[in-house]
Design a protein around this motif. Structure first.
Motif, PDB file in Angstrom:
ATOM      1  N   TYR A   1     -24.265  -2.887  -9.846  1.00 40.23           N
ATOM      2  CA  TYR A   1     -24.710  -3.812 -10.873  1.00 40.23           C
ATOM      3  C   TYR A   1     -26.245  -3.769 -10.931  1.00 40.23           C
ATOM      4  O   TYR A   1     -26.912  -3.509  -9.934  1.00 40.23           O
ATOM      5  N   GLN A   2     -26.775  -4.081 -12.089  1.00 39.52           N
ATOM      6  CA  GLN A   2     -28.223  -4.187 -12.285  1.00 39.52           C
ATOM      7  C   GLN A   2     -28.540  -5.637 -12.623  1.00 39.52           C
ATOM      8  O   GLN A   2     -27.891  -6.230 -13.491  1.00 39.52           O
ATOM      9  N   GLN A   3     -29.518  -6.211 -11.919  1.00 40.35           N
ATOM     10  CA  GLN A   3     -29.897  -7.599 -12.178  1.00 40.35           C
ATOM     11  C   GLN A   3     -31.376  -7.680 -12.527  1.00 40.35           C
ATOM     12  O   GLN A   3     -32.245  -7.494 -11.675  1.00 40.35           O
ATOM     13  N   ALA A   4     -31.645  -7.972 -13.792  1.00 41.97           N
ATOM     14  CA  ALA A   4     -33.026  -8.188 -14.229  1.00 41.97           C
ATOM     15  C   ALA A   4     -33.479  -9.576 -13.785  1.00 41.97           C
ATOM     16  O   ALA A   4     -32.655 -10.464 -13.521  1.00 41.97           O
ATOM     17  N   LEU A   5     -34.773  -9.761 -13.722  1.00 46.15           N
ATOM     18  CA  LEU A   5     -35.337 -11.020 -13.257  1.00 46.15           C
ATOM     19  C   LEU A   5     -34.840 -12.194 -14.106  1.00 46.15           C
ATOM     20  O   LEU A   5     -34.920 -12.159 -15.330  1.00 46.15           O
TER      21      LEU A   5
ATOM     22  N   GLN B   1     -12.466  -3.238 -14.404  1.00 49.55           N
ATOM     23  CA  GLN B   1     -12.652  -3.853 -13.095  1.00 49.55           C
ATOM     24  C   GLN B   1     -13.923  -4.667 -12.988  1.00 49.55           C
ATOM     25  O   GLN B   1     -14.098  -5.441 -12.075  1.00 49.55           O
ATOM     26  N   LYS B   2     -14.837  -4.505 -13.916  1.00 49.34           N
ATOM     27  CA  LYS B   2     -16.139  -5.115 -13.778  1.00 49.34           C
ATOM     28  C   LYS B   2     -16.065  -6.631 -13.882  1.00 49.34           C
ATOM     29  O   LYS B   2     -15.215  -7.200 -14.558  1.00 49.34           O
ATOM     30  N   LEU B   3     -17.000  -7.271 -13.194  1.00 42.20           N
ATOM     31  CA  LEU B   3     -17.240  -8.694 -13.367  1.00 42.20           C
ATOM     32  C   LEU B   3     -18.275  -8.867 -14.471  1.00 42.20           C
ATOM     33  O   LEU B   3     -19.238  -8.122 -14.548  1.00 42.20           O
ATOM     34  N   VAL B   4     -18.051  -9.855 -15.335  1.00 39.18           N
ATOM     35  CA  VAL B   4     -19.023 -10.209 -16.358  1.00 39.18           C
ATOM     36  C   VAL B   4     -19.649 -11.538 -15.953  1.00 39.18           C
ATOM     37  O   VAL B   4     -18.951 -12.554 -15.842  1.00 39.18           O
ATOM     38  N   PHE B   5     -20.943 -11.522 -15.696  1.00 44.82           N
ATOM     39  CA  PHE B   5     -21.650 -12.691 -15.195  1.00 44.82           C
ATOM     40  C   PHE B   5     -22.359 -13.440 -16.315  1.00 44.82           C
ATOM     41  O   PHE B   5     -22.801 -12.847 -17.298  1.00 44.82           O
ATOM     42  N   GLY B   6     -22.511 -14.739 -16.119  1.00 44.41           N
ATOM     43  CA  GLY B   6     -23.375 -15.535 -16.960  1.00 44.41           C
ATOM     44  C   GLY B   6     -24.806 -15.431 -16.472  1.00 44.41           C
ATOM     45  O   GLY B   6     -25.096 -14.757 -15.481  1.00 44.41           O
ATOM     46  N   GLN B   7     -25.706 -16.156 -17.145  1.00 50.06           N
ATOM     47  CA  GLN B   7     -27.124 -16.086 -16.793  1.00 50.06           C
ATOM     48  C   GLN B   7     -27.445 -16.840 -15.519  1.00 50.06           C
ATOM     49  O   GLN B   7     -28.388 -16.509 -14.840  1.00 50.06           O
ATOM     50  N   GLY B   8     -26.720 -17.848 -15.191  1.00 51.51           N
ATOM     51  CA  GLY B   8     -26.962 -18.590 -13.964  1.00 51.51           C
ATOM     52  C   GLY B   8     -27.585 -19.947 -14.189  1.00 51.51           C
ATOM     53  O   GLY B   8     -28.273 -20.178 -15.183  1.00 51.51           O
TER      54      GLY B   8
ATOM     55  N   ASP C   1     -15.179   4.161 -14.048  1.00 51.82           N
ATOM     56  CA  ASP C   1     -15.826   3.472 -15.163  1.00 51.82           C
ATOM     57  C   ASP C   1     -17.327   3.617 -14.997  1.00 51.82           C
ATOM     58  O   ASP C   1     -17.877   3.188 -13.984  1.00 51.82           O
ATOM     59  N   LYS C   2     -17.961   4.241 -15.946  1.00 53.89           N
ATOM     60  CA  LYS C   2     -19.427   4.345 -15.933  1.00 53.89           C
ATOM     61  C   LYS C   2     -19.993   3.850 -17.249  1.00 53.89           C
ATOM     62  O   LYS C   2     -21.082   4.246 -17.662  1.00 53.89           O
ATOM     63  N   SER C   3     -19.255   2.954 -17.870  1.00 55.65           N
ATOM     64  CA  SER C   3     -19.635   2.477 -19.197  1.00 55.65           C
ATOM     65  C   SER C   3     -20.919   1.656 -19.202  1.00 55.65           C
ATOM     66  O   SER C   3     -21.543   1.502 -20.248  1.00 55.65           O
ATOM     67  N   GLY C   4     -21.327   1.125 -18.048  1.00 55.58           N
ATOM     68  CA  GLY C   4     -22.518   0.307 -18.002  1.00 55.58           C
ATOM     69  C   GLY C   4     -23.807   1.059 -17.718  1.00 55.58           C
ATOM     70  O   GLY C   4     -24.891   0.467 -17.802  1.00 55.58           O
TER      71      GLY C   4
ATOM     72  N   GLN D   1     -31.830 -13.107 -14.679  1.00 52.49           N
ATOM     73  CA  GLN D   1     -30.572 -12.851 -15.375  1.00 52.49           C
ATOM     74  C   GLN D   1     -29.428 -12.687 -14.374  1.00 52.49           C
ATOM     75  O   GLN D   1     -29.653 -12.513 -13.176  1.00 52.49           O
ATOM     76  N   GLY D   2     -28.228 -12.718 -14.893  1.00 52.18           N
ATOM     77  CA  GLY D   2     -27.074 -12.431 -14.072  1.00 52.18           C
ATOM     78  C   GLY D   2     -26.892 -10.928 -13.905  1.00 52.18           C
ATOM     79  O   GLY D   2     -27.401 -10.140 -14.704  1.00 52.18           O
ATOM     80  N   PRO D   3     -26.191 -10.512 -12.868  1.00 52.79           N
ATOM     81  CA  PRO D   3     -25.934  -9.078 -12.686  1.00 52.79           C
ATOM     82  C   PRO D   3     -25.156  -8.493 -13.852  1.00 52.79           C
ATOM     83  O   PRO D   3     -24.277  -9.153 -14.416  1.00 52.79           O
ATOM     84  N   GLU D   4     -25.477  -7.252 -14.185  1.00 53.15           N
ATOM     85  CA  GLU D   4     -24.747  -6.538 -15.240  1.00 53.15           C
ATOM     86  C   GLU D   4     -24.140  -5.265 -14.659  1.00 53.15           C
ATOM     87  O   GLU D   4     -24.806  -4.511 -13.964  1.00 53.15           O
ATOM     88  N   PHE D   5     -22.897  -5.060 -15.011  1.00 60.96           N
ATOM     89  CA  PHE D   5     -22.125  -3.929 -14.480  1.00 60.96           C
ATOM     90  C   PHE D   5     -22.736  -2.597 -14.893  1.00 60.96           C
ATOM     91  O   PHE D   5     -23.145  -2.390 -16.039  1.00 60.96           O
ATOM     92  N   LEU D   6     -22.772  -1.680 -13.929  1.00 60.15           N
ATOM     93  CA  LEU D   6     -23.201  -0.310 -14.210  1.00 60.15           C
ATOM     94  C   LEU D   6     -22.035   0.665 -14.112  1.00 60.15           C
ATOM     95  O   LEU D   6     -21.727   1.382 -15.059  1.00 60.15           O
ATOM     96  N   THR D   7     -21.374   0.691 -12.934  1.00 60.20           N
ATOM     97  CA  THR D   7     -20.343   1.688 -12.713  1.00 60.20           C
ATOM     98  C   THR D   7     -19.405   1.260 -11.583  1.00 60.20           C
ATOM     99  O   THR D   7     -19.747   0.391 -10.773  1.00 60.20           O
TER     100      THR D   7
END
Lengths: 116, 113
Positions: free
Chosen positions: A35-39, B99-106, A56-59, A41-47
């Motif tokens: 996952y990638q987490q910008a400052l 399978q991914k988790l979708v997160f909110g901003q927090g 899955d590598k859609s992110g 923000q919440g984590p965002e899926f990568l792979t």
């Protein structure tokens, strides 16, 4: 180890450099996620990997991002020709079971990448 | 599209009071929801989860409520302690799909002494 470990914890790169981030999942865990987490923000899926297969590598944001898990254990996330927008915390998570089953993802501490 | 969001970005409570953190989700196909706590410099730490066939689940000092009708999730923390100060994320998942988790901003929870 008892949990997911990541190295390095901090990485500073000059724009255009290549970087490699390592993840050691919990032993025996089948699934591995980046996952990638910008400052702020919440984590965002990568792979996502199930054993050595990248299912899955859609992110992945661009073809500069590449991930591998050749033996179904340790994984490496590689970023080529880094850009400033790549600056973020990169989180790795693992879970015991494969897809299709509810199971907790355990997160590592992350690698904070700063691209100058 | 898929999204998980939070109503409030910050929450400040007195030590000993109860805290309620809210979350809205938009993907009706999601059937597994998780609350994570993230302290500074650390990765997200699992707090509690709930499946879509339940509307309430309790843990130690925490309760998660799920209202599928309005696609709303909440985390209640009883007798908030200084160690509860952190950013709290809700996340959604569809184990039968991606399978991914979708997160909110927090939501940043701050405890006042």
């Amino acid at each position: 180890g008892a949990g997911v470990s990541q190295s390095p914890r901090y990485k500073v790169a000059k724009r255009g450099q290549d970087v490699a981030l390592r993840c050691d999942p919990i032993s025996g865990h089948v699934s591995l996620f980046w996952y990638q987490q910008a400052l702020g923000q919440g984590p965002e899926f990568l792979t996502y990997f199930q054993n050595e297969a990248q299912l899955d590598k859609s992110g992945l944001p661009s073809d500069r991002f590449f991930a591998e898990r050749p033996e179904g254990s340790v994984s490496t996330l590689k970023i080529q020709r880094t850009q400033q927008e790549d600056s973020a915390v990169y989180l790795c998570a693992s879970s015991f079971r494969a897809s299709g089953i509810y199971n907790e993802q355990f997160f590592g501490p992350g690698t904070r990448l700063t691209v100058l | 599209g898929e999204s998980v969001g939070l109503h409030l970005p910050t929450l400040s409570v007195q030590e000993g009071d109860n805290s309620i953190i809210n979350c809205a989700y938009s993907n009706s196909a999601s059937d597994y929801f998780i609350w994570y706590k993230q302290e500074s410099g650390k990765g997200p730490q699992f707090i509690i989860d709930i499946r879509s066939n339940m509307d309430k689940r309790q843990g130690q000092r925490v309760t998660v409520l799920l209202n599928k009708t309005v696609k709303h999730l909440s985390l209640q923390i009883a007798a908030t302690q200084p160690g509860d100060s952190a950013v709290y994320f809700c996340a959604e998942n569809n184990p039968q799909g991606a399978q991914k988790l979708v997160f909110g901003q927090g939501t940043r929870l701050t405890i006042n002494p």
